[in-house]
Design an enzyme around this catalytic site. Structure first.
Site, short mmCIF file in Angstrom:
data_model
loop_
_atom_site.label_atom_id
_atom_site.label_comp_id
_atom_site.label_asym_id
_atom_site.label_seq_id
_atom_site.Cartn_x
_atom_site.Cartn_y
_atom_site.Cartn_z
N ASP A 284 32.64 38.79 29.77
CA ASP A 284 34.04 38.82 29.31
C ASP A 284 34.21 38.04 28.00
O ASP A 284 33.93 36.85 27.94
CB ASP A 284 34.89 38.19 30.43
CG ASP A 284 36.36 38.41 30.23
OD1 ASP A 284 36.77 38.79 29.13
OD2 ASP A 284 37.11 38.18 31.20
N GLY A 323 38.61 46.83 25.41
CA GLY A 323 38.63 48.06 24.63
C GLY A 323 38.74 47.84 23.13
O GLY A 323 39.00 48.78 22.38
N ASP A 344 44.24 43.66 30.88
CA ASP A 344 44.21 43.53 32.34
C ASP A 344 45.26 44.39 33.04
O ASP A 344 46.42 44.41 32.64
CB ASP A 344 44.44 42.07 32.73
CG ASP A 344 43.26 41.19 32.36
OD1 ASP A 344 42.37 41.67 31.64
OD2 ASP A 344 43.25 40.02 32.78
C1 GLA Z 1 40.04 38.43 31.86
C2 GLA Z 1 39.54 39.74 32.44
C3 GLA Z 1 39.93 39.82 33.90
C4 GLA Z 1 39.34 38.63 34.64
C5 GLA Z 1 39.79 37.33 34.00
C6 GLA Z 1 39.07 36.13 34.58
O1 GLA Z 1 41.42 38.38 31.83
O2 GLA Z 1 40.04 40.83 31.72
O3 GLA Z 1 39.48 41.03 34.46
O4 GLA Z 1 37.95 38.72 34.63
O5 GLA Z 1 39.54 37.34 32.60
O6 GLA Z 1 39.38 34.95 33.95
#
Ligand code: GLA
Length: 519
Positions: A284, A323, A344
């Site tokens: 991430d 994305g 998200d």
């Molecule tokens: C981001 C990701 C989520 C999750 C959080 C965790 O927001 O997009 O899917 O993994 O981090 O902190």
């Protein structure tokens, strides 16, 4: 004047000069010291907040006060802001700090005042937010500074790892548990996945999202925090159930929740994951934005793609950077098996439908081994209706999206379980041809998407994005479907009579009807 007298004058002159210089120097020191004591906000201030798992979130306010001007930086673990505006002084001040996150600006506001050796501050992102109160204390200069930028490797194509020939299926902890995920929860979710029939329906991965991380040991090895006492033992347990275990990290120094990221430790972390028996990594971006620009994403994702391959353990590689930078164009080249295409998801019709119906343009980038990921499922989390959750499942399956349940598998009602385990719908998602659906017809809030399937079959989904029931009548040829087919309704689990060149269907508000057509 004799020589003795001449030297006497010179000596007196030199002594006077030295005394004068000493007086001036002392004045300067006194002045500077006075100035320093007059600028009490200057310094490196830290707030440590416990995560209750042995780790801490930190905020560093690195301030320089010059009269009524306060400059400096604020680091909130995974965010790094520059102070852009300020008013007031030690008795009461306001700071606005800002950072660029890709193309958007992120701002934060601090209000505070000095109280003895402490800085009492309250912070909020927007003026309407409830402020968070904190007490900062002095920290040594340099503590909490960002690490230096590591040089980026030249880009090359990371060989395909041969995994995820159909979209990954499983469960992820974030949507339901966020920071509350721990070892016992993961074990009991694995138990539930086996006993409730999800495993038999194809769900395989149990993925731990953010907040499992501890600090690094003296050799730089990543450790788990108190919530996960033994990751290897947990992996063994999940494997003993015939399931696989996933984990989460970031290319940056910190993750989205402010935990330790893999920055500068990519090979080492990949080796640790392999030694623990990890089968899936979600990687991430988050904390990497403090050091790198969006344009530099491919190089950072490539580093971990290479590191995972070097371990020789089959580890599915899931890219999560919302994305940005058209990731679908380069995700496979850096070794990605799937890549998030959006921000998200939330457990709400607006969020789910906006994301799901926005994937049309990306269809051609999905293929076996490399999938668009419109984010995890919210089915069963409680804020959508069963009809809406069926639409969620239908749409994600049409999109050949990963099916990662995001609810509490231990306590769902039979309707939710039957949505998640509808094998006829899952078969569309998991179709071997791996072609993502496209929108072929749209009228107001009604849309029809089709997807070619292996063996010449096709899937057709009729969606109603309006809140009220809608009747739709279309000519099959308008959907690009010629001739006579055998049709089956995948939610009613019954065959549908082929009634000629037109098809009429009633779709509930926010609902979906899904058909499989075969010759
Ligand atoms: C981001 C990701 C989520 C999750 C959080 C965790 O927001 O997009 O899917 O993994 O981090 O902190």
């Amino acid at each position: 004047m004799n020589t003795k007298c001449k030297y006497g004058y010179l000596l007196r002159f030199l002594v006077t000069l030295i005394i004068a210089m000493a007086v001036v120097a002392t004045r300067i020191v006194v002045l500077v010291t006075a100035q320093q004591t007059a600028e009490p906000l200057t310094g490196n201030w830290v707030v440590r907040t416990s995560n209750n798992d042995g780790t801490f979130r930190t905020t560093y306010l690195n301030l320089t006060q010059e009269g009524s001007r306060i400059t400096g930086t604020i680091r909130v673990t995974q965010f790094f802001y520059h102070i852009t505006e300020n008013t007031g002084g030690p008795d009461g001040f306001t700071l606005t700090a800002s950072m660029m996150d890709g193309k958007s600006e992120r701002k934060v506001q601090y209000e505070g005042k000095l109280g003895g050796d402490e800085l009492h501050v309250s912070t909020r992102r927007r003026p309407t937010d409830n402020p968070t109160q904190m007490v900062a204390v002095r920290a040594p200069a340099g503590e909490g500074a960002l690490p230096a930028r590591n040089p980026l490797p030249a880009l090359h194509k990371v060989p395909d790892n041969g995994l995820a020939r159909t979209p990954p299926m499983g469960w992820n902890s974030w949507n339901k548990f966020a920071g509350r995920v721990d070892d016992p929860t993961v074990r009991s979710i694995a138990d539930a996945m086996v006993s409730n029939g999800m495993k038999d329906a194809g769900y395989l991965y149990i993925n731990i999202d953010d907040t499992w991380e501890g600090s690094r040991d003296a050799q730089g090895n990543i450790q788990t925090n108190k919530k996960f006492p033994d990751m290897k033992a947990l992996a063994d347990y999940v494997h003993s159930k015939g399931l696989k275990l996933g984990i989460y990290s970031s290319p940056g120094p910190n993750t989205c929740a402010g935990y330790e990221g893999s920055y500068g430790h990519e090979d080492q972390d990949a080796r640790t994951y392999a030694a623990w028996g990890i089968d899936y990594l979600k990687y991430d971006w988050c904390g990497a934005r403090t050091l790198y620009t969006d344009e530099e994403m491919p190089a950072l994702y490539q580093i971990m793609g290479d590191s995972l391959l070097k371990t020789k353990r089959p580890i599915v590689y899931s890219l999560c950077q919302y994305g940005r930078l058209d990731v679908w164009k380069w995700g496979a080249d850096v070794g990605g098996n799937l890549w998030r295409t959006t921000g998200d998801i939330r457990d709400a019709w607006d969020s789910m439908s906006r994301i799901g119906f926005n994937q049309n343009e990306l269809a051609d980038w999905a293929k076996p081994g490399h999938w668009n990921d419109p984010d995890m499922l919210e089915i069963g989390n409680g804020s959508m209706t069963e009809t809406e959750y069926k639409t969620h499942m239908s749409l994600w399956s049409m999109l050949a999206a990963p099916l990662l349940a995001g609810n509490d598998l231990r306590s769902m009602n039979p309707e939710i379980l039957s949505i998640l385990t509808n094998r006829e719908v899952i078969a569309i998602d998991q179709d071997k041809l791996g072609k993502q659906a496209k929108r072929v017809w749209q009228s107001h809030d009604q849309e029809i998407w089709t997807r070619p399937l292996a063996g010449g079959a096709q899937a057709v989904a009729f969606f109603n994005r309006a809140p009220d029931t809608a009747n739709v009548t279309v000519k099959w040829t308008d959907l690009g479907i010629d001739g006579k087919w055998k049709a089956r309704d995948l939610w009613l689990h019954q065959d549908v009579e082929w009634a000629g060149p037109e098809y009429s269907v009633t779709i509930p508000g926010h609902g979906a009807v899904m058909l499989r057509l075969r010759r």
